[in-house]
Scaffold this motif. Structure first.
Motif, short mmCIF file in Angstrom:
data_model
loop_
_atom_site.label_atom_id
_atom_site.label_comp_id
_atom_site.label_asym_id
_atom_site.label_seq_id
_atom_site.Cartn_x
_atom_site.Cartn_y
_atom_site.Cartn_z
N LYS A 20 1.43 25.27 19.80
CA LYS A 20 1.91 24.25 20.75
C LYS A 20 0.61 23.54 20.92
O LYS A 20 -0.72 24.65 21.71
CB LYS A 20 2.26 24.72 22.36
CG LYS A 20 3.25 26.25 22.16
CD LYS A 20 4.09 26.26 23.78
CE LYS A 20 4.77 27.34 23.52
NZ LYS A 20 5.76 27.80 24.58
N PRO A 21 0.11 22.79 22.41
CA PRO A 21 -0.66 21.54 22.30
C PRO A 21 -2.15 22.74 23.18
O PRO A 21 -3.18 22.54 23.01
CB PRO A 21 -0.94 20.33 23.34
CG PRO A 21 0.85 20.38 22.32
CD PRO A 21 1.73 22.36 22.35
N GLU A 22 -0.91 23.65 24.36
CA GLU A 22 -1.84 24.64 24.98
C GLU A 22 -2.46 25.44 24.53
O GLU A 22 -2.76 26.07 24.91
CB GLU A 22 -1.32 24.67 26.15
CG GLU A 22 0.25 25.33 25.62
CD GLU A 22 1.45 24.09 25.97
OE1 GLU A 22 0.95 23.41 25.40
OE2 GLU A 22 2.58 24.42 26.07
N ASP A 23 -2.43 25.63 23.24
CA ASP A 23 -2.91 26.95 22.60
C ASP A 23 -4.51 26.13 21.47
O ASP A 23 -5.74 27.40 21.48
CB ASP A 23 -2.36 27.51 20.81
CG ASP A 23 -1.26 27.76 21.66
OD1 ASP A 23 0.48 27.78 20.81
OD2 ASP A 23 -1.11 28.53 22.56
N THR A 24 -4.42 24.84 21.75
CA THR A 24 -5.95 24.32 21.26
C THR A 24 -7.04 25.31 22.03
O THR A 24 -7.24 25.21 23.59
CB THR A 24 -5.91 23.04 22.07
OG1 THR A 24 -5.03 22.80 20.78
CG2 THR A 24 -7.46 22.30 21.88
N ALA A 25 -7.65 25.67 21.71
CA ALA A 25 -8.76 26.53 21.97
C ALA A 25 -10.23 26.71 20.77
O ALA A 25 -9.39 26.96 19.70
CB ALA A 25 -8.52 27.80 22.75
N VAL A 26 -11.30 27.50 21.07
CA VAL A 26 -12.24 28.04 20.98
C VAL A 26 -11.14 29.69 20.49
O VAL A 26 -11.62 30.08 21.29
CB VAL A 26 -13.68 28.05 20.41
CG1 VAL A 26 -14.57 28.75 20.15
CG2 VAL A 26 -14.12 26.92 20.79
N TYR A 27 -11.25 29.88 19.45
CA TYR A 27 -10.89 31.00 19.46
C TYR A 27 -12.10 32.12 18.52
O TYR A 27 -12.78 32.13 17.54
CB TYR A 27 -9.45 30.93 18.41
CG TYR A 27 -8.14 31.17 18.50
CD1 TYR A 27 -8.64 29.59 19.54
CD2 TYR A 27 -7.41 31.76 18.64
CE1 TYR A 27 -7.31 29.05 19.43
CE2 TYR A 27 -5.95 31.53 19.32
CZ TYR A 27 -5.85 29.88 20.21
OH TYR A 27 -5.18 29.78 20.76
N THR A 59 -13.91 29.77 16.05
CA THR A 59 -13.29 29.05 14.97
C THR A 59 -12.86 28.18 16.13
O THR A 59 -11.78 28.90 17.59
CB THR A 59 -12.61 29.72 13.96
OG1 THR A 59 -12.53 28.05 13.21
CG2 THR A 59 -11.47 30.33 14.42
N GLN A 60 -12.56 26.73 16.42
CA GLN A 60 -11.77 25.88 16.33
C GLN A 60 -10.26 25.75 15.81
O GLN A 60 -9.79 25.60 15.07
CB GLN A 60 -12.64 24.50 16.24
CG GLN A 60 -11.45 23.87 17.30
CD GLN A 60 -11.82 23.09 18.53
OE1 GLN A 60 -12.80 23.55 19.66
NE2 GLN A 60 -10.42 23.44 19.42
N VAL A 61 -9.43 25.81 16.75
CA VAL A 61 -8.23 25.57 16.90
C VAL A 61 -7.24 24.42 18.00
O VAL A 61 -7.85 24.22 18.23
CB VAL A 61 -7.51 26.70 16.99
CG1 VAL A 61 -5.49 25.77 16.77
CG2 VAL A 61 -7.29 28.00 16.28
N THR A 62 -7.30 23.48 17.01
CA THR A 62 -6.76 21.74 17.79
C THR A 62 -5.29 22.03 17.08
O THR A 62 -4.70 21.75 15.81
CB THR A 62 -7.18 20.65 17.26
OG1 THR A 62 -8.98 20.94 17.64
CG2 THR A 62 -7.08 19.70 18.25
N VAL A 63 -3.55 21.98 18.27
CA VAL A 63 -2.81 21.27 18.06
C VAL A 63 -2.40 20.59 18.33
O VAL A 63 -3.20 19.91 20.04
CB VAL A 63 -1.92 22.77 18.72
CG1 VAL A 63 -0.64 22.05 18.53
CG2 VAL A 63 -2.55 23.92 18.12
N SER A 64 -2.34 19.63 17.78
CA SER A 64 -1.96 18.20 18.28
C SER A 64 -0.48 17.80 17.95
O SER A 64 1.01 18.29 18.06
CB SER A 64 -1.87 16.79 17.41
OG SER A 64 -0.61 16.83 15.57
N SER A 65 0.24 17.29 19.29
CA SER A 65 1.26 17.00 19.96
C SER A 65 2.02 16.19 19.51
O SER A 65 1.88 15.34 18.75
CB SER A 65 1.49 16.42 21.88
OG SER A 65 1.25 15.98 21.60
#
Length: 122
Positions: free
Chosen positions: A88-95, A116-122
């Motif tokens: 989901k877009p709200e999972d976007t974060a640095v992990y 590590t960056q995770v970016t989720v686009s809608s």
């Protein structure tokens, strides 16, 4: 000293999947727990998932990722994985990878990966 190296972050579409890996190396005696945290812009770092080796591999997940994310560990490789599905877009974060290390002597010590960056686009 224990070093943690993460890989697998990147860009995904909503509903997609990504797998993160974190390999521990260095002077490892025993890794009592390994896990993943994340930090979104303007928010505090939060626990995503953890696997506790000292408790027989018990896992714990944040409510927001239960049923979508799976943490696993390869003890022989000192590597922890995070399979992320239905992103989901709200999972976007640095992990960030985290390891709780017990040395031969002394107390447990927390080690962190570089993120590590995770970016989720809608």
């Amino acid at each position: 000293q224990v070093q943690l190296v993460e890989s697998g972050g990147g860009l995904a579409q909503a509903g997609g999947s990504l797998t993160l890996s974190c390999a521990a190396s260095g002077s490892i005696f025993r890794l009592n727990a390994m896990g993943w945290y994340r930090q979104a812009p303007g928010k505090q770092r939060e626990l995503v998932a953890v696997i506790i080796s000292s408790s027989g591999g018990v896992t714990n997940y944040a409510d927001s990722v239960k049923g979508r994310f799976t943490i696993s560990r390869d003890n022989a490789k000192n590597t922890v994985y995070l399979q992320m599905n239905s992103l989901k877009p709200e999972d976007t974060a640095v992990y960030y990878c985290n390891a709780l290390h017990q040395g031969i002597i002394g107390p447990e010590y927390n080690y962190w990966g570089q993120g590590t960056q995770v970016t989720v686009s809608s």
